[in-house]
Motif scaffolding. Structure first.
Motif, PDB file in Angstrom:
ATOM      1  N   MET A   1       0.568  -1.006   0.438  1.00 47.44           N
ATOM      2  CA  MET A   1       0.327  -0.151  -0.294  1.00 47.44           C
ATOM      3  C   MET A   1       0.923   1.246  -0.423  1.00 47.44           C
ATOM      4  N   LEU A 160     -24.511  10.329  18.512  1.00 42.75           N
ATOM      5  CA  LEU A 160     -24.390   9.908  17.499  1.00 42.75           C
ATOM      6  C   LEU A 160     -24.405  10.708  16.288  1.00 42.75           C
ATOM      7  N   GLN A 167     -24.033  19.567   8.630  1.00 43.35           N
ATOM      8  CA  GLN A 167     -24.797  19.836   7.094  1.00 43.35           C
ATOM      9  C   GLN A 167     -26.031  20.593   6.955  1.00 43.35           C
ATOM     10  N   PHE A 188      -8.629  10.189   5.932  1.00 47.93           N
ATOM     11  CA  PHE A 188      -8.524   8.955   6.491  1.00 47.93           C
ATOM     12  C   PHE A 188      -8.126   9.414   8.196  1.00 47.93           C
ATOM     13  N   LEU A 199     -16.176   7.314  20.082  1.00 52.85           N
ATOM     14  CA  LEU A 199     -16.319   5.982  20.732  1.00 52.85           C
ATOM     15  C   LEU A 199     -15.945   6.949  22.230  1.00 52.85           C
ATOM     16  N   ALA A 202     -18.903   8.526  23.523  1.00 56.38           N
ATOM     17  CA  ALA A 202     -20.141   7.675  23.665  1.00 56.38           C
ATOM     18  C   ALA A 202     -20.323   6.540  25.143  1.00 56.38           C
TER      19      ALA A 202
ATOM     20  N   LEU B  58     -17.815  -1.712  18.235  1.00 57.76           N
ATOM     21  CA  LEU B  58     -17.244  -0.033  17.424  1.00 57.76           C
ATOM     22  C   LEU B  58     -18.248   0.138  16.485  1.00 57.76           C
ATOM     23  N   GLY B  61     -20.156   2.760  18.553  1.00 58.36           N
ATOM     24  CA  GLY B  61     -19.926   4.017  18.766  1.00 58.36           C
ATOM     25  C   GLY B  61     -19.494   5.252  18.046  1.00 58.36           C
ATOM     26  N   ILE B  62     -19.922   4.957  17.166  1.00 61.51           N
ATOM     27  CA  ILE B  62     -18.750   5.474  15.900  1.00 61.51           C
ATOM     28  C   ILE B  62     -20.086   5.725  15.125  1.00 61.51           C
ATOM     29  N   PRO B  63     -20.693   7.686  14.488  1.00 61.99           N
ATOM     30  CA  PRO B  63     -21.932   7.535  13.806  1.00 61.99           C
ATOM     31  C   PRO B  63     -21.642   7.608  12.706  1.00 61.99           C
ATOM     32  N   PRO B  65     -22.193   9.046  10.203  1.00 60.83           N
ATOM     33  CA  PRO B  65     -21.343   9.684   8.677  1.00 60.83           C
ATOM     34  C   PRO B  65     -20.173   9.733   9.080  1.00 60.83           C
ATOM     35  N   VAL B  66     -19.345   9.112  10.110  1.00 61.75           N
ATOM     36  CA  VAL B  66     -18.050   9.063  10.224  1.00 61.75           C
ATOM     37  C   VAL B  66     -17.682   7.597   9.565  1.00 61.75           C
ATOM     38  N   PHE B  69     -16.808   8.647   6.438  1.00 60.42           N
ATOM     39  CA  PHE B  69     -16.127   9.373   6.029  1.00 60.42           C
ATOM     40  C   PHE B  69     -14.467   8.325   5.984  1.00 60.42           C
ATOM     41  N   VAL B  70     -15.245   7.342   6.783  1.00 60.92           N
ATOM     42  CA  VAL B  70     -13.584   6.969   7.032  1.00 60.92           C
ATOM     43  C   VAL B  70     -13.495   5.427   5.897  1.00 60.92           C
ATOM     44  N   PHE B  73     -12.413   7.433   2.782  1.00 64.21           N
ATOM     45  CA  PHE B  73     -11.362   8.143   2.134  1.00 64.21           C
ATOM     46  C   PHE B  73     -10.191   6.476   2.778  1.00 64.21           C
ATOM     47  N   GLY B  74     -10.363   5.701   3.443  1.00 59.71           N
ATOM     48  CA  GLY B  74     -10.107   4.891   3.144  1.00 59.71           C
ATOM     49  C   GLY B  74      -9.699   3.673   2.055  1.00 59.71           C
ATOM     50  N   ILE B  77      -7.223   6.175  -0.125  1.00 60.54           N
ATOM     51  CA  ILE B  77      -5.737   5.766  -0.002  1.00 60.54           C
ATOM     52  C   ILE B  77      -5.861   3.924  -0.146  1.00 60.54           C
ATOM     53  N   ALA B  78      -6.095   3.813  -0.148  1.00 61.63           N
ATOM     54  CA  ALA B  78      -6.151   2.164  -0.661  1.00 61.63           C
ATOM     55  C   ALA B  78      -5.272   2.326  -2.039  1.00 61.63           C
ATOM     56  N   TYR B 159     -27.654   9.467   5.525  1.00 63.66           N
ATOM     57  CA  TYR B 159     -26.199   9.757   5.897  1.00 63.66           C
ATOM     58  C   TYR B 159     -25.227   9.753   4.588  1.00 63.66           C
ATOM     59  N   VAL B 161     -25.172  10.927   2.541  1.00 65.63           N
ATOM     60  CA  VAL B 161     -25.367  12.549   1.713  1.00 65.63           C
ATOM     61  C   VAL B 161     -23.881  12.939   1.575  1.00 65.63           C
ATOM     62  N   VAL B 162     -23.577  12.771   3.153  1.00 65.37           N
ATOM     63  CA  VAL B 162     -22.001  13.520   3.870  1.00 65.37           C
ATOM     64  C   VAL B 162     -20.995  12.629   3.290  1.00 65.37           C
TER      65      VAL B 162
END
Lengths: 227, 214
Positions: A1, A160, A167, A188, A199, A202, B58, B61-63, B65-66, B69-70, B73-74, B77-78, B159, B161-162
């Motif tokens: 990569m 969350l 927006q 990223f 996290l 939350a 995981l 606990g993460i929204p 939309p995030v 994004f991850v 972008f992930g 970059i790969a 979501y 839409v982001v």
């Protein structure tokens, strides 16, 4: 990569991230109590109110629960702007969150009220409590106690969900992240960092609300089961 | 019509079509991921329970939309240049896989222990016991919450839409920017979402009542 991770943007932008965290937490804290009160009122209205109140609450709950939050936010924010009401993104976000979480809370609280054994209400009548007194000092505490874990999950989900408020240009944590990535092109890494922050928030919110339960339900703490 | 042209309304419905496509992707992917997660969460092996538990914690606990994004972008970059649909599909898969896994874990554990023991008495192997005794009963319990979760999937595709995926929310945003009729545009969008979600909500509660009656 062959991708080199670069988190050096943190040096420069951590104050912005901190501001984002504060705004996210602020929105959440500002919405929890009004959302809970609205939801409880709706639950009571749907269970014990006159037919037209029941129909109105059912309409409200179903309309909110079957449409996405983001559409509700757009409807409110852009709609109010067209009507000429000048309202900032933060109040608009809080109003939308309260209206949204109120509908979910109404369903949770309704389940809570319905799960109370009949004997409790009959006992309240025997003690000559008025229906309002019975509702306030017998049914409400027990209902909250029973559905508290579900309420906590709902409010964590609401925290969350504030992630989309950027927006409507409320610069909460996700909005800040977008700003940083557009300056640094480190999308990223930026989103990994805020994922970790979310996290942590939350867990923090869950622990705090559980702590509140520990203090406010002493009987539950002693016995371990709801009435 | 309502101050919008036919083309603009058609544009909204095109977006709605992509909302449905993304929902289906999310549900199919979520099922493929959710099954092993559910089995892992309900398994006796501590390692499997831990690994699947971490994934669930995981994602919960993460929204969303995030997560979008991850993933977006992930993937880039790969070294892959993929359309937003793929990124949104992967994110929806992660999201619904974690939640469905948690729902189905509950359904597997809700089958009484005695059923396992009875299967053992009939000299069924572990796999046979699971497939012929536990699974059919767990499936019956799983139908109402799964249909209910479909509603969540459809709503949460909004979501995307982001990352500028062309779904109903995105097309509504575009039409609103062009016409500046927010009440009309977003009410139509809300009605379309409602028309997709409400029948499923009704179905879920009907299944639920039927299950509890029997």
């Amino acid at each position: 990569m062959g991708y080199a991770f670069d988190f050096s943007f943190l040096d420069e932008y951590w104050p912005d991230l901190l501001n984002g965290v504060w705004l996210t937490l602020g929105m959440t804290v500002a919405s929890v109590l009004p959302g809970f009160v609205l939801g409880t009122l709706c639950a009571v209205g749907r269970l014990y109110g006159p037919p037209y109140v029941q129909r109105a609450v059912t309409f409200y709950v179903e309309a909110i629960r079957n449409t996405p939050l983001i559409i509700q936010v757009f409807w409110l924010f852009f709609g109010l702007a067209v009507l000429g009401a000048k309202i900032g993104p933060f109040p608009a976000a809080v109003i939308a969150l309260v209206v949204n979480v109120g509908a979910y809370t109404a369903e949770i609280m309704r389940a809570g009220f319905r799960s109370i054994p009949k004997g409790q209400i009959e006992a309240a009548h025997c003690l000559a409590l008025t229906p309002t007194q019975a509702l306030w000092s017998v049914q409400l505490p027990q209902a909250v106690e029973r559905v508290y874990p579900a309420l906590v999950s709902q409010f964590v989900l609401m925290m969350l969900a504030t992630a989309i408020m950027s927006q409507i240009s409320a610069e909460e944590l996700t909005g800040v992240a977008y700003m940083i990535q557009s300056f640094t092109f480190r999308g990223f890494e930026v989103y990994l960092v805020i994922a970790v922050i979310y996290l942590a928030m939350a867990s923090l919110l869950r622990l705090t609300l559980m702590g509140v339960a520990h203090v406010s339900f002493p009987r539950l703490r002693r016995l371990g089961t709801p009435l | 019509m309502l101050g919008l042209t036919i083309e603009q309304i058609a544009y909204l419905f095109r977006g709605a079509g992509w909302t449905i496509v993304l929902s289906l992707l999310g549900f199919v992917g979520g099922t493929l991921l959710g099954l092993p997660v559910a089995l892992g969460r309900a398994s006796k092996s501590r390692l499997l329970r831990f690994a699947s538990g971490v994934l669930v914690q995981l994602v919960q606990g993460i929204p969303l939309p995030v997560i979008m994004f991850v993933v977006y972008f992930g993937i880039s970059i790969a070294g892959f240049d993929v359309p937003a649909l793929v990124a949104a599909g992967v994110a929806m898969t992660l999201y619904s896989g974690a939640y469905l896994g948690e729902i189905w874990k509950g359904c597997i554990l809700a089958v009484p222990r005695t059923q396992w023991e009875a299967g053992e008495c009939l000299a069924l192997t572990k796999t046979q016991r699971f497939i012929f005794v536990i699974l059919p009963q767990a499936l019956r319990i799983a139908v109402p919450p799964t249909v209910g979760f479909l509603v969540q999937i459809v709503k949460n595709t909004s979501y995307s839409v982001v990352i500028n995926f062309f779904d109903l929310t995105y097309s509504a945003k575009v039409i609103n920017n062009a016409t500046y009729k927010p009440f009309t545009v977003f009410t139509i969008a809300a009605l379309i979402y409602f028309a997709i979600c409400f029948p499923m909500s009704l179905l879920a509660s009907r299944f639920d009542r039927r299950l509890h009656r029997s």
